[in-house]
Motif scaffolding. Structure first.
Motif, short mmCIF file in Angstrom:
data_model
loop_
_atom_site.label_atom_id
_atom_site.label_comp_id
_atom_site.label_asym_id
_atom_site.label_seq_id
_atom_site.Cartn_x
_atom_site.Cartn_y
_atom_site.Cartn_z
N ASP A 153 31.08 35.39 -57.82
CA ASP A 153 29.52 36.20 -57.94
C ASP A 153 29.18 35.87 -59.34
O ASP A 153 27.75 35.74 -59.42
CB ASP A 153 29.97 37.43 -57.48
N THR A 154 29.97 36.20 -60.29
CA THR A 154 29.22 36.10 -61.79
C THR A 154 29.03 34.76 -61.88
O THR A 154 27.63 34.50 -62.58
CB THR A 154 30.51 36.25 -62.68
N TRP A 155 29.57 33.64 -61.42
CA TRP A 155 28.95 32.30 -61.74
C TRP A 155 27.49 32.21 -61.07
O TRP A 155 26.76 31.48 -61.45
CB TRP A 155 30.04 31.44 -61.11
N LYS A 156 27.42 32.67 -59.94
CA LYS A 156 26.14 32.42 -59.30
C LYS A 156 25.08 33.19 -59.82
O LYS A 156 23.95 32.84 -59.77
CB LYS A 156 26.22 32.97 -57.64
N GLY A 157 25.31 34.17 -60.70
CA GLY A 157 24.29 34.95 -61.48
C GLY A 157 23.86 34.16 -62.59
O GLY A 157 22.77 34.73 -63.44
N LEU A 158 24.74 33.09 -63.09
CA LEU A 158 24.39 32.63 -64.35
C LEU A 158 23.34 31.35 -64.23
O LEU A 158 23.50 30.69 -63.23
CB LEU A 158 25.52 31.93 -64.90
N PRO A 159 22.44 31.07 -65.24
CA PRO A 159 21.59 30.01 -65.07
C PRO A 159 22.08 28.72 -65.13
O PRO A 159 23.39 28.56 -65.58
CB PRO A 159 20.64 30.11 -66.27
N ARG A 160 21.64 27.56 -64.47
CA ARG A 160 22.29 26.24 -64.57
C ARG A 160 22.14 25.74 -65.92
O ARG A 160 21.30 25.79 -66.67
CB ARG A 160 21.68 25.39 -63.59
N LEU A 161 23.06 24.81 -66.39
CA LEU A 161 23.11 23.90 -67.43
C LEU A 161 22.40 22.58 -67.12
O LEU A 161 22.02 22.22 -65.87
CB LEU A 161 24.33 23.92 -68.00
N ASP A 162 22.60 21.69 -67.94
CA ASP A 162 22.08 20.48 -67.54
C ASP A 162 23.15 19.91 -66.71
O ASP A 162 24.44 20.44 -66.44
CB ASP A 162 22.30 19.36 -68.80
N ARG A 163 22.92 18.92 -65.56
CA ARG A 163 23.60 18.60 -64.49
C ARG A 163 24.94 17.95 -64.83
O ARG A 163 25.98 18.78 -64.08
CB ARG A 163 22.78 17.63 -63.78
N LYS A 164 25.09 17.31 -65.53
CA LYS A 164 26.29 16.85 -66.03
C LYS A 164 27.29 17.88 -66.58
O LYS A 164 28.54 17.96 -66.05
CB LYS A 164 26.36 15.78 -67.08
N SER A 165 26.79 18.75 -67.39
CA SER A 165 27.94 20.02 -67.80
C SER A 165 27.96 20.69 -66.71
O SER A 165 29.24 21.28 -66.60
CB SER A 165 27.37 20.49 -69.05
N ASP A 166 27.24 21.29 -65.97
CA ASP A 166 27.20 22.02 -65.06
C ASP A 166 28.30 21.63 -64.09
O ASP A 166 29.02 22.32 -63.31
CB ASP A 166 25.84 22.58 -64.11
N ASP A 167 28.09 20.43 -63.58
CA ASP A 167 28.96 19.63 -62.37
C ASP A 167 30.39 19.76 -63.08
O ASP A 167 31.28 20.21 -62.25
CB ASP A 167 28.54 18.31 -62.17
N GLU A 168 30.64 19.21 -64.15
CA GLU A 168 31.92 19.31 -64.71
C GLU A 168 32.67 20.90 -64.71
O GLU A 168 33.79 20.74 -64.36
CB GLU A 168 31.72 18.66 -66.20
N LEU A 169 32.03 21.62 -65.15
CA LEU A 169 32.58 23.10 -65.41
C LEU A 169 32.67 23.55 -63.92
O LEU A 169 33.81 24.03 -63.63
CB LEU A 169 31.65 23.91 -66.05
N TRP A 170 31.75 23.22 -62.99
CA TRP A 170 31.99 23.67 -61.66
C TRP A 170 33.19 22.89 -61.05
O TRP A 170 33.94 23.44 -60.34
CB TRP A 170 30.63 23.35 -60.83
#
Length: 409
Positions: A153-170
């Motif tokens: 739920d906390t993750w969903k409330g945060l803004p997205r990063l650049d696609r590569k970084s966001d995908d790697e962390l996710w």
């Protein structure tokens, strides 16, 4: 010919404006006097002044985008460069140049702000990933599972990063959750397998107990029932929905046998009454072992009492639950003390509890430092967010510390 400080009209009706680059033709005027011509083009100049003033206000006081602001500046500059007005056009160009600088400054400011927000979101998501990876190794199935759901739920409330970084962390975050779910499923699957094996064993014991219930070979059958009871206890618990039913059938089969034996041995009622008196005395002796302060001594003493208890023989059926219940209560107390002692001295469980406590304490200390830093920097929003995260982590720490106390730590 008519003129003012910024323009003039010649004898042919041609209107000129004075600029730093010399006179520029504004247009031709044939509709009236030269004064009217200058007044007309001066009003056009005042219109440009008003338009620039409004644009300056919008840039300074609204969230007008840099792209739209630049388009508006270019539109006004085209009009100024067309020289279709009489006035200080160079001053207007200076204002437009300054406006361009302001728009660019606002663009850079917003760019920096977006970069800061992105950096904060990155750190927040990295913290979530780190906690999820830590929780993925936890054996606190319920608490860790609930915490992982809260992290989502906390993750969903945060803004997205650049696609590569966001995908790697996710990917890391999702992998940690999957690893925890896999371990939890394996744990409960193993537990289910053990309970299923216990169910099969107890069904076999029930079948034999029911087959023996009509036996009249009193001594041998009673001895076999005692063996079956030992096997029953050693089998472990079956699934909850089967355990009570199996136990009722198992105990019911024994009751049938012992009831039949009691009817045959009706003449021994007096002996059974004496047995009851002796067992009540033994139950009283056993009860004096409570509360347990010396487990080893209590276990030995109870074993001695129980051996004498087993040697006494049966008591009247209606009195049996009460007197046996007294003994079972003492037996349960000893078993609970043994389990508590095992938990207290189990080095593997203690080490796991201490390790989790240390990790949680380090995480709490780190969060507190981050909160102090955020407060010092005036970033109260981040500090409040970290404070909420600290409260959740502190709750886990308190729970872990409580568990550690069970080990005497």
């Amino acid at each position: 010919m008519s003129s003012d400080p910024w323009g003039r009209v010649d004898e042919t009706g041609t209107v000129y404006v004075r600029t730093a680059d010399g006179e520029q033709v504004v247009g031709s005027w044939q509709a009236g006097s030269p004064e009217e011509a200058l007044a007309y083009f001066e009003r056009k100049y005042e219109g440009l002044v008003v338009e620039i003033g409004l644009l300056e206000k919008r840039v300074k006081t609204t969230d007008l985008s840099a792209k739209d602001a630049q388009a508006a500046i270019d539109h006004i500059r085209e009009q100024v460069d067309a020289h279709h007005a009489v006035g200080d056009l160079d001053a207007l160009r200076v204002r437009l140049d300054k406006l361009v600088e302001l728009v660019e400054a606002r663009r850079e400011e917003r760019k920096a702000q977006r970069a800061k927000q992105s950096d904060e979101a990155r750190h927040a998501k990295e913290a979530l990933v780190a906690e999820a990876e830590e929780l993925s190794q936890s054996d606190q199935w319920r608490a860790a599972g609930e915490r992982l759901r809260a992290l989502v739920d906390t993750w969903k409330g945060l803004p997205r990063l650049d696609r590569k970084s966001d995908d790697e962390l996710w990917h890391r975050f999702s992998h940690a959750r999957s690893a925890f779910s896999k371990r939890r499923k394996q744990h409960f699957a193993q537990l289910d397998a053990q309970r299923e094996e216990a169910r099969k064993t107890k069904e076999r014991l029930v079948a034999e107990a029911e087959a023996l219930s009509n036996s009249t070979d009193w001594g041998v059958t009673a001895a076999r029932y005692r063996e079956l009871m030992s096997e029953w206890k050693a089998a472990g618990r079956a699934q909850r929905e089967h355990e009570d039913d199996l136990w009722n059938r198992f105990r019911g089969a024994q009751d049938v046998f012992f009831a039949a034996r009691s009817s045959v041995f009706a003449e021994r009622d007096a002996e059974q009454a004496e047995n009851l008196k002796l067992k009540e005395e033994l139950a009283e002796e056993a009860e004096k072992l409570l509360p347990i302060t010396d487990l080893k001594a209590a276990r030995a003493a109870f074993r001695n009492v129980n051996e004498r208890w087993e040697a006494i023989g049966h008591v009247p059926r209606d009195a049996r639950p009460k007197v046996e219940g007294r003994m079972h209560a003492v037996e349960r107390a000893i078993q609970e003390a043994e389990e508590a002692e095992w938990r207290r001295t189990n080095p593997e469980a203690r080490a796991r509890a201490e390790g989790l406590t240390g990790q949680l304490q380090a995480a709490v200390d780190k969060l507190r430092g981050q909160i102090e830093q955020a407060r010092a920097q005036g970033n109260n929003a981040r500090a409040d967010k970290l404070q909420r995260e600290l409260e959740g982590r502190q709750a886990l720490l308190d729970q872990a510390l409580k568990g550690l106390q069970e080990f005497g730590g």
